[in-house]
Design a protein around this motif. Structure first.
Motif, PDB file in Angstrom:
ATOM      1  N   GLY A  37       0.821  -1.202   0.000  1.00 53.21           N
ATOM      2  CA  GLY A  37       0.000   0.000   0.000  1.00 53.21           C
ATOM      3  C   GLY A  37       0.859   1.258   0.000  1.00 53.21           C
ATOM      4  O   GLY A  37       2.085   1.212   0.117  1.00 53.21           O
ATOM      5  N   HIS A  38       0.198   2.395  -0.137  1.00 50.43           N
ATOM      6  CA  HIS A  38       0.917   3.668  -0.148  1.00 50.43           C
ATOM      7  C   HIS A  38       1.652   3.894   1.170  1.00 50.43           C
ATOM      8  O   HIS A  38       1.182   3.502   2.234  1.00 50.43           O
ATOM      9  CB  HIS A  38      -0.068   4.812  -0.380  1.00 50.43           C
ATOM     10  N   LYS A  39       2.796   4.539   1.073  1.00 48.29           N
ATOM     11  CA  LYS A  39       3.620   4.886   2.231  1.00 48.29           C
ATOM     12  C   LYS A  39       3.707   6.405   2.303  1.00 48.29           C
ATOM     13  O   LYS A  39       3.966   7.077   1.304  1.00 48.29           O
ATOM     14  CB  LYS A  39       5.025   4.280   2.118  1.00 48.29           C
ATOM     15  N   ASN A  40       3.491   6.938   3.476  1.00 47.96           N
ATOM     16  CA  ASN A  40       3.536   8.375   3.717  1.00 47.96           C
ATOM     17  C   ASN A  40       4.877   8.729   4.340  1.00 47.96           C
ATOM     18  O   ASN A  40       5.185   8.268   5.437  1.00 47.96           O
ATOM     19  CB  ASN A  40       2.391   8.792   4.636  1.00 47.96           C
ATOM     20  N   ILE A  41       5.643   9.534   3.646  1.00 49.10           N
ATOM     21  CA  ILE A  41       6.979   9.914   4.100  1.00 49.10           C
ATOM     22  C   ILE A  41       6.932  11.361   4.595  1.00 49.10           C
ATOM     23  O   ILE A  41       6.438  12.242   3.899  1.00 49.10           O
ATOM     24  CB  ILE A  41       8.015   9.805   2.960  1.00 49.10           C
ATOM     25  N   THR A  42       7.456  11.591   5.793  1.00 56.43           N
ATOM     26  CA  THR A  42       7.568  12.939   6.361  1.00 56.43           C
ATOM     27  C   THR A  42       9.023  13.159   6.729  1.00 56.43           C
ATOM     28  O   THR A  42       9.620  12.329   7.421  1.00 56.43           O
ATOM     29  CB  THR A  42       6.685  13.082   7.616  1.00 56.43           C
ATOM     30  N   ILE A  43       9.588  14.269   6.275  1.00 55.75           N
ATOM     31  CA  ILE A  43      10.981  14.609   6.596  1.00 55.75           C
ATOM     32  C   ILE A  43      10.992  15.989   7.243  1.00 55.75           C
ATOM     33  O   ILE A  43      10.500  16.958   6.658  1.00 55.75           O
ATOM     34  CB  ILE A  43      11.873  14.598   5.341  1.00 55.75           C
ATOM     35  N   SER A  67      12.927  20.009  -3.406  1.00 50.99           N
ATOM     36  CA  SER A  67      12.154  20.862  -2.507  1.00 50.99           C
ATOM     37  C   SER A  67      13.085  21.531  -1.505  1.00 50.99           C
ATOM     38  O   SER A  67      14.055  20.925  -1.054  1.00 50.99           O
ATOM     39  CB  SER A  67      11.110  20.052  -1.743  1.00 50.99           C
ATOM     40  N   ARG A  68      12.774  22.763  -1.177  1.00 49.70           N
ATOM     41  CA  ARG A  68      13.542  23.523  -0.172  1.00 49.70           C
ATOM     42  C   ARG A  68      12.689  23.597   1.087  1.00 49.70           C
ATOM     43  O   ARG A  68      11.578  24.125   1.061  1.00 49.70           O
ATOM     44  CB  ARG A  68      13.855  24.912  -0.699  1.00 49.70           C
ATOM     45  N   ILE A  69      13.245  23.079   2.187  1.00 48.36           N
ATOM     46  CA  ILE A  69      12.504  22.985   3.441  1.00 48.36           C
ATOM     47  C   ILE A  69      13.007  24.071   4.391  1.00 48.36           C
ATOM     48  O   ILE A  69      14.202  24.167   4.678  1.00 48.36           O
ATOM     49  CB  ILE A  69      12.697  21.601   4.110  1.00 48.36           C
ATOM     50  N   ASN A  70      12.085  24.866   4.902  1.00 47.84           N
ATOM     51  CA  ASN A  70      12.425  25.924   5.855  1.00 47.84           C
ATOM     52  C   ASN A  70      12.984  25.339   7.144  1.00 47.84           C
ATOM     53  O   ASN A  70      12.723  24.174   7.467  1.00 47.84           O
ATOM     54  CB  ASN A  70      11.182  26.750   6.194  1.00 47.84           C
ATOM     55  N   VAL A  74       8.602  20.973   7.529  1.00 48.97           N
ATOM     56  CA  VAL A  74       8.289  19.575   7.252  1.00 48.97           C
ATOM     57  C   VAL A  74       7.974  19.424   5.769  1.00 48.97           C
ATOM     58  O   VAL A  74       7.303  20.262   5.172  1.00 48.97           O
ATOM     59  CB  VAL A  74       7.085  19.117   8.102  1.00 48.97           C
ATOM     60  N   TYR A  75       8.470  18.334   5.187  1.00 51.36           N
ATOM     61  CA  TYR A  75       8.206  17.988   3.789  1.00 51.36           C
ATOM     62  C   TYR A  75       7.529  16.621   3.780  1.00 51.36           C
ATOM     63  O   TYR A  75       7.991  15.690   4.434  1.00 51.36           O
ATOM     64  CB  TYR A  75       9.520  17.961   3.008  1.00 51.36           C
ATOM     65  N   LYS A  76       6.420  16.505   3.042  1.00 51.36           N
ATOM     66  CA  LYS A  76       5.677  15.249   2.992  1.00 51.36           C
ATOM     67  C   LYS A  76       5.470  14.818   1.551  1.00 51.36           C
ATOM     68  O   LYS A  76       5.228  15.655   0.676  1.00 51.36           O
ATOM     69  CB  LYS A  76       4.313  15.409   3.659  1.00 51.36           C
ATOM     70  N   PHE A  77       5.564  13.510   1.331  1.00 48.77           N
ATOM     71  CA  PHE A  77       5.215  12.941   0.041  1.00 48.77           C
ATOM     72  C   PHE A  77       4.780  11.504   0.243  1.00 48.77           C
ATOM     73  O   PHE A  77       4.937  10.935   1.322  1.00 48.77           O
ATOM     74  CB  PHE A  77       6.356  13.059  -0.974  1.00 48.77           C
ATOM     75  N   GLN A  78       4.193  10.942  -0.797  1.00 45.00           N
ATOM     76  CA  GLN A  78       3.668   9.579  -0.721  1.00 45.00           C
ATOM     77  C   GLN A  78       4.286   8.745  -1.836  1.00 45.00           C
ATOM     78  O   GLN A  78       4.473   9.229  -2.948  1.00 45.00           O
ATOM     79  CB  GLN A  78       2.148   9.632  -0.876  1.00 45.00           C
ATOM     80  N   ILE A  79       4.587   7.485  -1.509  1.00 48.68           N
ATOM     81  CA  ILE A  79       5.122   6.557  -2.500  1.00 48.68           C
ATOM     82  C   ILE A  79       4.278   5.283  -2.500  1.00 48.68           C
ATOM     83  O   ILE A  79       3.522   5.031  -1.560  1.00 48.68           O
ATOM     84  CB  ILE A  79       6.606   6.223  -2.235  1.00 48.68           C
ATOM     85  N   LYS A  80       4.439   4.514  -3.535  1.00 53.40           N
ATOM     86  CA  LYS A  80       3.746   3.226  -3.652  1.00 53.40           C
ATOM     87  C   LYS A  80       4.780   2.166  -4.004  1.00 53.40           C
ATOM     88  O   LYS A  80       5.311   2.177  -5.106  1.00 53.40           O
ATOM     89  CB  LYS A  80       2.678   3.316  -4.749  1.00 53.40           C
ATOM     90  N   PRO A  81       5.118   1.278  -3.066  1.00 57.91           N
ATOM     91  CA  PRO A  81       6.071   0.202  -3.388  1.00 57.91           C
ATOM     92  C   PRO A  81       5.563  -0.668  -4.528  1.00 57.91           C
ATOM     93  O   PRO A  81       4.364  -0.881  -4.668  1.00 57.91           O
ATOM     94  CB  PRO A  81       6.142  -0.609  -2.086  1.00 57.91           C
ATOM     95  N   ASN A  82       6.510  -1.143  -5.337  1.00 62.89           N
ATOM     96  CA  ASN A  82       6.115  -2.020  -6.437  1.00 62.89           C
ATOM     97  C   ASN A  82       5.782  -3.415  -5.902  1.00 62.89           C
ATOM     98  O   ASN A  82       6.165  -3.778  -4.797  1.00 62.89           O
ATOM     99  CB  ASN A  82       7.190  -2.068  -7.529  1.00 62.89           C
ATOM    100  N   PHE A  83       5.055  -4.195  -6.688  1.00 61.37           N
ATOM    101  CA  PHE A  83       4.620  -5.516  -6.236  1.00 61.37           C
ATOM    102  C   PHE A  83       5.748  -6.539  -6.227  1.00 61.37           C
ATOM    103  O   PHE A  83       5.599  -7.620  -5.682  1.00 61.37           O
ATOM    104  CB  PHE A  83       3.427  -6.008  -7.063  1.00 61.37           C
TER     105      PHE A  83
END
Length: 141
Positions: A37-43, A67-70, A74-83
């Protein structure tokens, strides 16, 4: 139905059944069942006051972009692992003319850690804060 049509149906039936089973399996994976399933990444930028963090995150197949983070941002993105279970996302972290790389998601390492991944980047490294309250750091040398 004549005999030639019946023979064609008999020949095509296994192929149709195989396609139906394959598509059902694909839809189960696409629906996010299991560990795919989708993975939510927060840096989080923890470099300190006045320090901007530039991140360039990508995999072999997909580039999320730069992306430039202040400071303390916080920077967020979502990924989807391959099967296939081979997904690797990595980030290039830059600040003050320094450049470091870290693996933000590795399927073999992270597959059982749930959908949310919280990272902190500070002057010494990038640390993944796991759901069991442990921390896995990749130290910058």
């Amino acid at each position: 139905m004549n005999s030639s049509r019946i023979n064609i149906v008999i020949l095509l039936l296994p192929i149709i059944l195989w396609l139906m089973v394959s598509m059902t399996r694909f839809n189960l994976v696409a629906a996010g069942l299991g560990n795919h399933g989708h993975k939510n990444i927060t840096i989080t930028n923890a470099l300190g006051e006045g320090k901007f963090l530039t991140l360039d995150c990508k995999s072999k197949q997909f580039d999320i972009g730069v992306s430039r983070i202040n400071p303390n941002g916080v920077y967020k993105f979502q990924i989807k692992p391959n099967f296939l279970g081979t997904t690797l996302f990595f980030c290039k972290a830059q600040w003050d003319n320094l450049t470091y790389w870290f693996d933000v998601y590795k399927y073999n390492r992270d597959k059982n850690d749930g959908p949310d991944y919280s990272w902190t980047v500070d002057m010494s490294g990038a640390c993944l804060h796991k759901k069991d309250n442990t921390t896995d750091c990749q130290w910058f040398v």
